[in-house]
Design an enzyme around this catalytic site. Sequence first.
Site, PDB file in Angstrom:
ATOM      1  N   TYR A 208     116.754  61.206  70.446  1.00 35.90           N
ATOM      2  CA  TYR A 208     116.905  62.261  71.625  1.00 35.90           C
ATOM      3  C   TYR A 208     116.900  61.221  72.422  1.00 35.90           C
ATOM      4  O   TYR A 208     116.352  61.663  73.319  1.00 35.90           O
ATOM      5  CB  TYR A 208     114.708  61.091  71.081  1.00 35.90           C
ATOM      6  CG  TYR A 208     113.706  61.851  71.800  1.00 35.90           C
ATOM      7  CD1 TYR A 208     113.637  63.606  71.917  1.00 35.90           C
ATOM      8  CD2 TYR A 208     113.514  61.355  73.330  1.00 35.90           C
ATOM      9  CE1 TYR A 208     112.029  63.810  72.434  1.00 35.90           C
ATOM     10  CE2 TYR A 208     112.518  61.789  74.027  1.00 35.90           C
ATOM     11  CZ  TYR A 208     112.009  62.802  73.773  1.00 35.90           C
ATOM     12  OH  TYR A 208     111.574  63.712  74.431  1.00 35.90           O
ATOM     13  N   GLU A 209     117.312  59.626  72.672  1.00 35.38           N
ATOM     14  CA  GLU A 209     117.940  59.129  73.464  1.00 35.38           C
ATOM     15  C   GLU A 209     119.361  60.095  74.219  1.00 35.38           C
ATOM     16  O   GLU A 209     119.595  59.118  75.369  1.00 35.38           O
ATOM     17  CB  GLU A 209     118.113  58.114  73.376  1.00 35.38           C
ATOM     18  CG  GLU A 209     116.922  56.751  73.117  1.00 35.38           C
ATOM     19  CD  GLU A 209     116.027  57.182  71.762  1.00 35.38           C
ATOM     20  OE1 GLU A 209     114.827  57.494  71.937  1.00 35.38           O
ATOM     21  OE2 GLU A 209     117.001  57.921  70.605  1.00 35.38           O
TER      22      GLU A 209
ATOM     23  N   ILE B 196     116.734  64.324  60.084  1.00 25.72           N
ATOM     24  CA  ILE B 196     118.103  65.078  59.492  1.00 25.72           C
ATOM     25  C   ILE B 196     116.014  65.394  58.863  1.00 25.72           C
ATOM     26  O   ILE B 196     115.356  64.684  58.960  1.00 25.72           O
ATOM     27  CB  ILE B 196     118.267  64.501  58.123  1.00 25.72           C
ATOM     28  CG1 ILE B 196     119.103  63.637  58.822  1.00 25.72           C
ATOM     29  CG2 ILE B 196     117.292  64.733  56.977  1.00 25.72           C
ATOM     30  CD1 ILE B 196     119.792  62.527  57.331  1.00 25.72           C
TER      31      ILE B 196
ATOM     32  N   GLY C 149     108.607  65.850  56.674  1.00 28.24           N
ATOM     33  CA  GLY C 149     107.506  65.860  56.246  1.00 28.24           C
ATOM     34  C   GLY C 149     106.801  66.415  56.829  1.00 28.24           C
ATOM     35  O   GLY C 149     105.773  67.154  57.197  1.00 28.24           O
TER      36      GLY C 149
ATOM     37  N   HIS D 113     108.115  66.163  62.996  1.00 33.03           N
ATOM     38  CA  HIS D 113     108.988  65.720  64.469  1.00 33.03           C
ATOM     39  C   HIS D 113     110.266  66.233  64.544  1.00 33.03           C
ATOM     40  O   HIS D 113     111.079  66.218  66.026  1.00 33.03           O
ATOM     41  CB  HIS D 113     109.027  64.020  63.614  1.00 33.03           C
ATOM     42  CG  HIS D 113     109.881  63.321  64.718  1.00 33.03           C
ATOM     43  ND1 HIS D 113     111.019  62.732  64.652  1.00 33.03           N
ATOM     44  CD2 HIS D 113     109.197  62.342  65.555  1.00 33.03           C
ATOM     45  CE1 HIS D 113     111.383  61.824  65.913  1.00 33.03           C
ATOM     46  NE2 HIS D 113     110.567  61.744  66.604  1.00 33.03           N
TER      47      HIS D 113
END
Length: 154
Positions: A58-59, A83, A86, A89
């Site tokens: 994300y960074e 990866i 559940g 995200h």
Amino acid sequence: MIRHIEGSLQAGEHRFALLVSRFNSFITQQLEQGAIDALRRHGAKEEQLHVVHVPGAYEMPLIAQKLARSGNYDAVLCLGAVIRGGTPHFDYVAAEVSKGVAQVSMDTGVPVIFGVLTTDSIEQAIERAGTKAGNKGFDAAMTALEMVQLLRQI
């Protein structure tokens, strides 16, 4: 006569930044090694390669932007592994990093290569980091080599 323009696969004097996520490092270390292997096989010397580690995928867009705008690199390779788990995200991170990396490349004119695995399982990530499905870090480096040379010709 039709003119064909293609990028060669030679590092020449070009400089490459490898932006590597520390999250899922057991995968990203393999991607990093694959990219370095590809670049060195095609003529890059150690002083032409700089590795920058970020906390997670994300960074990457922010640091990729800083690297691309610095004028110090001919290409930036973003190497990471997102990866699926559940929760949703995965969807947010995968979407934002892919959009961000593409936007940096478009905004700066510097090839910013998307070498971030987005897989449904750890097994799929392992396969793409040097086993059954090759090494996507190696593939990202080959793309960087070709794009740098292609941009020089256009």
